[in-house]
Design a protein around this motif. Structure first.
Motif, PDB file in Angstrom:
ATOM      1  N   LEU A  94       2.630   6.412   1.150  1.00 58.69           N
ATOM      2  CA  LEU A  94       1.978   5.974   2.384  1.00 58.69           C
ATOM      3  C   LEU A  94       2.588   4.653   2.851  1.00 58.69           C
ATOM      4  N   LEU A  95       2.725   3.697   1.926  1.00 60.23           N
ATOM      5  CA  LEU A  95       3.329   2.413   2.278  1.00 60.23           C
ATOM      6  C   LEU A  95       4.778   2.601   2.733  1.00 60.23           C
ATOM      7  N   ASN A  96       5.531   3.425   2.029  1.00 58.98           N
ATOM      8  CA  ASN A  96       6.931   3.671   2.402  1.00 58.98           C
ATOM      9  C   ASN A  96       7.029   4.215   3.826  1.00 58.98           C
ATOM     10  N   ARG A  97       6.207   5.212   4.154  1.00 56.95           N
ATOM     11  CA  ARG A  97       6.234   5.810   5.500  1.00 56.95           C
ATOM     12  C   ARG A  97       5.799   4.799   6.562  1.00 56.95           C
ATOM     13  N   ALA A  98       4.753   4.054   6.259  1.00 57.23           N
ATOM     14  CA  ALA A  98       4.218   3.108   7.240  1.00 57.23           C
ATOM     15  C   ALA A  98       5.184   1.963   7.514  1.00 57.23           C
ATOM     16  N   PHE A  99       5.885   1.496   6.489  1.00 55.35           N
ATOM     17  CA  PHE A  99       6.774   0.344   6.651  1.00 55.35           C
ATOM     18  C   PHE A  99       8.221   0.719   6.958  1.00 55.35           C
ATOM     19  N   ALA A 100       8.571   2.001   6.893  1.00 57.13           N
ATOM     20  CA  ALA A 100       9.952   2.424   7.165  1.00 57.13           C
ATOM     21  C   ALA A 100      10.425   2.008   8.564  1.00 57.13           C
ATOM     22  N   PRO A 101       9.616   2.170   9.620  1.00 60.19           N
ATOM     23  CA  PRO A 101      10.094   1.743  10.945  1.00 60.19           C
ATOM     24  C   PRO A 101      10.373   0.236  11.021  1.00 60.19           C
ATOM     25  N   VAL A 102       9.601  -0.561  10.308  1.00 56.84           N
ATOM     26  CA  VAL A 102       9.826  -2.010  10.283  1.00 56.84           C
ATOM     27  C   VAL A 102      11.143  -2.306   9.577  1.00 56.84           C
ATOM     28  N   ALA A 103      11.354  -1.661   8.432  1.00 54.49           N
ATOM     29  CA  ALA A 103      12.600  -1.870   7.689  1.00 54.49           C
ATOM     30  C   ALA A 103      13.795  -1.495   8.552  1.00 54.49           C
ATOM     31  N   GLU A 104      13.698  -0.374   9.249  1.00 51.20           N
ATOM     32  CA  GLU A 104      14.808   0.070  10.102  1.00 51.20           C
ATOM     33  C   GLU A 104      15.027  -0.900  11.269  1.00 51.20           C
ATOM     34  N   ALA A 105      13.945  -1.311  11.914  1.00 51.50           N
ATOM     35  CA  ALA A 105      14.061  -2.189  13.085  1.00 51.50           C
ATOM     36  C   ALA A 105      14.643  -3.558  12.739  1.00 51.50           C
TER      37      ALA A 105
ATOM     38  N   GLY B 248      16.566  -4.220   9.912  1.00 52.69           N
ATOM     39  CA  GLY B 248      17.739  -4.136   9.051  1.00 52.69           C
ATOM     40  C   GLY B 248      17.459  -4.401   7.583  1.00 52.69           C
ATOM     41  N   LEU B 249      16.261  -4.047   7.136  1.00 46.34           N
ATOM     42  CA  LEU B 249      15.917  -4.267   5.735  1.00 46.34           C
ATOM     43  C   LEU B 249      16.323  -3.060   4.907  1.00 46.34           C
ATOM     44  N   THR B 250      16.879  -3.342   3.753  1.00 48.35           N
ATOM     45  CA  THR B 250      17.297  -2.299   2.819  1.00 48.35           C
ATOM     46  C   THR B 250      16.769  -2.644   1.434  1.00 48.35           C
ATOM     47  N   ARG B 251      16.844  -1.687   0.550  1.00 45.78           N
ATOM     48  CA  ARG B 251      16.435  -1.941  -0.837  1.00 45.78           C
ATOM     49  C   ARG B 251      17.306  -3.055  -1.436  1.00 45.78           C
ATOM     50  N   GLU B 252      18.553  -3.174  -0.980  1.00 46.56           N
ATOM     51  CA  GLU B 252      19.460  -4.181  -1.516  1.00 46.56           C
ATOM     52  C   GLU B 252      19.114  -5.587  -1.009  1.00 46.56           C
ATOM     53  N   ASN B 253      18.823  -5.740   0.296  1.00 47.11           N
ATOM     54  CA  ASN B 253      18.581  -7.090   0.816  1.00 47.11           C
ATOM     55  C   ASN B 253      17.103  -7.486   0.815  1.00 47.11           C
ATOM     56  N   SER B 254      16.212  -6.534   0.560  1.00 46.48           N
ATOM     57  CA  SER B 254      14.784  -6.832   0.539  1.00 46.48           C
ATOM     58  C   SER B 254      14.065  -5.869  -0.415  1.00 46.48           C
ATOM     59  N   PRO B 255      14.398  -5.930  -1.701  1.00 49.05           N
ATOM     60  CA  PRO B 255      13.886  -4.938  -2.653  1.00 49.05           C
ATOM     61  C   PRO B 255      12.367  -4.931  -2.815  1.00 49.05           C
ATOM     62  N   ASN B 256      11.705  -6.026  -2.481  1.00 44.33           N
ATOM     63  CA  ASN B 256      10.245  -6.082  -2.646  1.00 44.33           C
ATOM     64  C   ASN B 256       9.478  -5.671  -1.399  1.00 44.33           C
ATOM     65  N   HIS B 257      10.185  -5.283  -0.348  1.00 47.69           N
ATOM     66  CA  HIS B 257       9.508  -4.872   0.883  1.00 47.69           C
ATOM     67  C   HIS B 257       8.744  -3.569   0.641  1.00 47.69           C
ATOM     68  N   ASN B 258       7.602  -3.446   1.308  1.00 46.44           N
ATOM     69  CA  ASN B 258       6.750  -2.268   1.110  1.00 46.44           C
ATOM     70  C   ASN B 258       7.398  -0.947   1.526  1.00 46.44           C
ATOM     71  N   ALA B 259       8.438  -0.991   2.305  1.00 52.09           N
ATOM     72  CA  ALA B 259       9.151   0.240   2.663  1.00 52.09           C
ATOM     73  C   ALA B 259       9.822   0.862   1.447  1.00 52.09           C
ATOM     74  N   PHE B 260      10.007   0.064   0.396  1.00 50.11           N
ATOM     75  CA  PHE B 260      10.745   0.527  -0.780  1.00 50.11           C
ATOM     76  C   PHE B 260       9.916   0.491  -2.065  1.00 50.11           C
ATOM     77  N   ILE B 261       8.654   0.137  -1.981  1.00 52.51           N
ATOM     78  CA  ILE B 261       7.831  -0.022  -3.180  1.00 52.51           C
ATOM     79  C   ILE B 261       7.642   1.320  -3.893  1.00 52.51           C
ATOM     80  N   THR B 262       7.659   1.270  -5.214  1.00 51.34           N
ATOM     81  CA  THR B 262       7.442   2.476  -6.017  1.00 51.34           C
ATOM     82  C   THR B 262       5.989   2.491  -6.493  1.00 51.34           C
ATOM     83  N   ALA B 263       5.560   3.637  -6.980  1.00 52.94           N
ATOM     84  CA  ALA B 263       4.205   3.773  -7.517  1.00 52.94           C
ATOM     85  C   ALA B 263       3.984   2.822  -8.687  1.00 52.94           C
ATOM     86  N   VAL B 264       4.973   2.686  -9.540  1.00 56.29           N
ATOM     87  CA  VAL B 264       4.857   1.796 -10.707  1.00 56.29           C
ATOM     88  C   VAL B 264       4.721   0.342 -10.256  1.00 56.29           C
TER      89      VAL B 264
END
Length: 168
Positions: free
Chosen positions: A17-28, A30-46
């Motif tokens: 849910l967090l990944n889907r909700a924050f994906a448009p923000v990450a795209e808009a 320019g956030l990626t798992r590499e430059n912003s690994p703690n962003h909610n667009a990339f958070i894992t269940a663990v």
């Protein structure tokens, strides 16, 4: 309907849910798992489950028994009376239907019930639409900060809560 999230919950759909909700923000922005690994667009269940600690509460909003939104409340460890609202996420399907605002109202009431005096939030400083959304709910900008681990400036906004004892 809103309900607390517990450690017994399945965190996989919550992280999704967090990944889907924050994906448009990450795209808009320019956030990626590499430059912003703690962003909610990339958070894992663990990772999400590990963040549910004694000073943080998670809540799931459902619409017709389907996950529609998520919000976190955190009590400041260093500033008595201060709480943080985090991870405000609304599934794209439920956007512009008042879910986010209702979650914020719930969180504000919950923080007041816990004795909170002020609420602080942080967001991408250049995210003007979101900044305006929070301002419409009574938040005012208090600072803009750079953090070494983030590829963007962070806008800090705050809302003071009315003391219920004085209000009566």
């Amino acid at each position: 309907m809103i309900r607390p999230v517990t450690l017994q919950d399945d965190f996989v759909p919550l992280a999704e849910l967090l990944n889907r909700a924050f994906a448009p923000v990450a795209e808009a922005f320019g956030l990626t798992r590499e430059n912003s690994p703690n962003h909610n667009a990339f958070i894992t269940a663990v990772e999400l489950k590990a963040q549910l600690t004694g000073n943080r509460e998670f809540y799931l909003w459902t619409e017709q028994e389907l996950p529609a939104g998520f919000i976190a409340i955190e009590r400041s460890a260093s500033a008595p009376g201060t709480f943080y609202i985090e991870k405000v996420a609304v599934c794209p399907r439920y956007r512009h239907a008042g879910v986010g605002r209702r979650m914020m109202e719930f969180a504000t009431e919950r923080i007041a019930a816990l004795g909170g005096k002020r609420i602080s939030i942080g967001l991408i400083d250049s995210h003007n639409v979101l900044k305006s959304w929070y301002a419409d709910q009574g938040y005012v900008q208090t600072a803009v900060r750079n953090f070494a681990h983030l590829p963007f400036e962070v806008c800090l906004m705050e809302k003071k809560l009315i003391d219920r004892a004085k209000k009566s």
